[in-house]
Write an enzyme that holds these catalytic residues in place. Structure first.
Site, short mmCIF file in Angstrom:
data_model
loop_
_atom_site.label_atom_id
_atom_site.label_comp_id
_atom_site.label_asym_id
_atom_site.label_seq_id
_atom_site.Cartn_x
_atom_site.Cartn_y
_atom_site.Cartn_z
N HIS A 117 0.87 -1.18 0.00
CA HIS A 117 0.00 0.00 0.00
C HIS A 117 0.91 1.23 0.00
CE1 HIS A 117 -2.77 2.97 1.82
NE2 HIS A 117 -3.76 2.17 1.46
N ASP A 131 3.37 -4.39 8.01
CA ASP A 131 2.12 -3.64 7.85
C ASP A 131 0.98 -4.65 7.99
OD1 ASP A 131 -0.19 -2.51 6.90
OD2 ASP A 131 0.68 -1.67 5.08
N GLN A 135 -4.31 -5.21 6.98
CA GLN A 135 -5.33 -6.13 6.45
C GLN A 135 -5.31 -7.48 7.15
OE1 GLN A 135 -7.68 -5.25 4.51
NE2 GLN A 135 -6.91 -3.25 3.89
N LYS A 183 -10.20 -1.06 10.67
CA LYS A 183 -10.41 -2.20 9.76
C LYS A 183 -10.75 -3.46 10.57
CE LYS A 183 -7.07 -0.35 6.44
NZ LYS A 183 -7.85 0.20 5.33
N CYS A 240 -4.74 2.45 -3.64
CA CYS A 240 -3.46 2.95 -3.08
C CYS A 240 -2.33 1.94 -3.28
CB CYS A 240 -3.59 3.31 -1.60
SG CYS A 240 -4.74 4.65 -1.31
N1 7TS Z 1 -1.61 -0.67 4.66
C1 7TS Z 1 -2.53 -1.47 4.07
C2 7TS Z 1 -2.13 -2.85 3.64
C3 7TS Z 1 -3.82 -0.98 3.86
O1 7TS Z 1 -4.72 -1.77 3.30
C4 7TS Z 1 -4.15 0.33 4.28
C5 7TS Z 1 -5.50 0.92 4.00
C6 7TS Z 1 -3.18 1.09 4.92
C7 7TS Z 1 -1.91 0.57 5.08
C8 7TS Z 1 -3.47 2.45 5.45
O2 7TS Z 1 -4.35 2.35 6.54
P1 7TS Z 1 -4.98 3.64 7.22
O3 7TS Z 1 -5.93 3.09 8.21
O4 7TS Z 1 -3.87 4.38 7.86
O5 7TS Z 1 -5.63 4.42 6.14
N2 7TS Z 1 -6.18 0.34 2.92
C9 7TS Z 1 -7.28 0.84 2.31
C10 7TS Z 1 -7.91 0.17 1.25
O6 7TS Z 1 -7.56 -0.91 0.81
N3 7TS Z 1 -8.95 0.92 0.83
O7 7TS Z 1 -9.00 2.03 1.59
C11 7TS Z 1 -7.96 2.00 2.50
#
Ligand code: 7TS
Length: 435
Positions: free
Chosen positions: A132, A218, A221, A244, A393
């Site tokens: 990401h 990371d 997910q 999430k 992303c």
């Molecule tokens: N890393 C991964 C693997 C992610 O899927 C996401 C967000 C992030 C980092 C960033 O997370 P945040 O909570 O700081 O925003 N992924 C997604 C997605 O797949 N669609 O919207 C956000």
């Protein structure tokens, strides 16, 4: 919506789970909501919503700074949430759990602080081609600042690292060509948000550790779908977002091994993170507060604790005394949905699934010949079905697969077979309209 689910395990009752998510009663364009955007953010069970609201109604006060009763109660509730997170991810100490606003903030903390601690000109940071943007850009910034280089593990056609048992190996069958004496940091996702691939992080961490490389995972997910155990993974840092995993938005965690966190410099200055301040020099508070400058998202953090407890109550993976112990009922249910969706979607003419790894969570990304993902997403929304479209992303990954974006459905514990069938029917209907 009535469902046709057969229980995955003898006790899995999807209707009982659904009843706890008030939002699932909403209508979208007059249709029952089918929510398949859980990888972006999951919906929240009533217990979490109530907990957050009860904080504001009964104990709202700033933490750590007050002698008054409300402040003490707020502090105790926040620190209880820290202990819940510790237990949930099996960290050794609660002070190894740093609260942040999400995975993005956690990785920026890691990259900024580790960059300062470790990176010198000519050093290398290894990431993978399925990261990401949140696990790419912070490392690019750190590399640029210190004159280090970013190295990238390539991705196979099925959406796996090209280091795995199925991947290309070097002449000795080793994966260690990505690591050399200048490699300082390995930063990799546990699960891909676009492909759903569950990566063999434990194996790569073990190889990195042999060479003294600091490992950052990371887990954005993974946290809602896998039984994450940071001691078993043996990673140095592990980042995830609360939202999430059924918790409020604006919450996240950076887990770090105590000894490394002690060596890492703070990344943001301000209140809470200091021990003493003079106009000439400041000294830092103990862990975890050294990394928690300013007033945290107290209500959200308490909600995060409740979300993890809610998962522990409903997912057998965490039911320590149950006969189902160790098996994740949520994961098994989501896997069943994934298999059904995969089989049915593949019957559609011109549809290609991006991400066909053997080990996947309930995420399915697809493209359809001559049809733009944006049109699919918009027309599905008209039918009450929420999916995500675009590059998710992960632009470098889109480039790797030669597509501009995909349509992605991502499943959670409350989704049903009937909803998967509605998605498949919805895509077919959409194609009839467009073709
Ligand atoms: N890393 C991964 C693997 C992610 O899927 C996401 C967000 C992030 C980092 C960033 O997370 P945040 O909570 O700081 O925003 N992924 C997604 C997605 O797949 N669609 O919207 C956000």
């Amino acid at each position: 919506m009535k469902t046709k689910d057969a229980p995955v395990t003898k006790a899995y009752d999807v209707e009982r789970i659904r009843a706890q998510f008030p939002i699932l009663r909403e209508l979208v364009h007059g249709k029952p909501l089918v929510y398949f955007d859980n990888a972006a953010t999951s919906q929240k069970p009533r217990r979490v919503i109530k907990t957050e609201s009860a904080y504001y109604a009964t104990i709202n006060a700033n933490v750590h700074r007050g002698v008054h009763t409300l402040s003490t109660r707020a502090t105790e509730a926040q620190e209880a949430a820290r202990e819940i997170v510790r237990r949930h991810i099996n960290a050794q100490h609660a002070h190894e759990v740093i609260f942040t606003s999400g995975t993005t903030a956690s990785i920026n903390l890691a990259a900024t602080s580790l960059g300062q601690l470790l990176l010198r000109k000519g050093d290398e940071v290894v990431i993978s081609g399925m990261e990401h943007h949140s696990n790419i850009v912070p490392w690019q910034l750190a590399c640029e600042r210190y004159g280090a280089k970013l190295k990238v593990i390539p991705i196979t056609d099925s959406g796996e690292w090209e280091t795995g048992p199925q991947g290309r190996k070097d002449a000795k069958g080793s994966t260690e060509q990505f690591f050399n004496e200048r490699t300082r940091i390995l930063a990799i996702s546990h699960v891909s948000n676009t492909l759903g691939t569950i990566n063999p992080v434990k194996k790569l961490i073990a190889q990195a550790k042999k060479q003294g490389i600091i490992t950052v995972v990371d887990g954005a997910q993974a946290i809602a779908h896998l039984d994450v155990d940071v001691q078993d993974l043996d990673c140095d840092l592990y980042a995830f977002s609360g939202h999430k995993a059924y918790a409020p938005t604006g919450t996240g965690v950076l887990y770090g091994r105590e000894e490394l966190l002690e060596r890492m410099p703070p990344w943001q200055g301000g209140g809470e993170m200091i021990e003493t301040v003079t106009l000439e020099k400041s000294t830092w508070a103990k862990l975890p507060f050294k990394f928690e400058a300013g007033t945290p998202h107290i209500a959200g953090i308490i909600g995060l604790g409740e979300a993890l407890r809610w998962m522990e109550d409903y997912d057998f993976a965490f039911a320590k005394d149950s006969a189902e112990q160790g098996k994740s009922a949520f994961a098994a249910h989501e896997h069943m949905l994934l298999e059904r969706a995969t089989k049915e979607l593949l019957t559609i003419d011109g549809l290609r699934i991006i991400g066909t790894a053997k080990e996947k969570v309930g995420v399915i990304s697809f493209v359809i010949e001559d049809v733009h993902h944006y049109d699919i997403g918009t027309l599905l929304d008209q039918q009450g079905i929420a999916v995500r479209t675009g590059h998710h992303c992960t632009q470098p990954l889109m480039d790797r697969f030669g597509v501009s974006g995909t349509t992605r459905a991502s499943f959670a514990c409350f989704n049903t077979c009937a909803e998967v069938d509605a998605l498949v029917a919805g895509v077919k209907k959409t194609l009839k309209m467009l073709r």
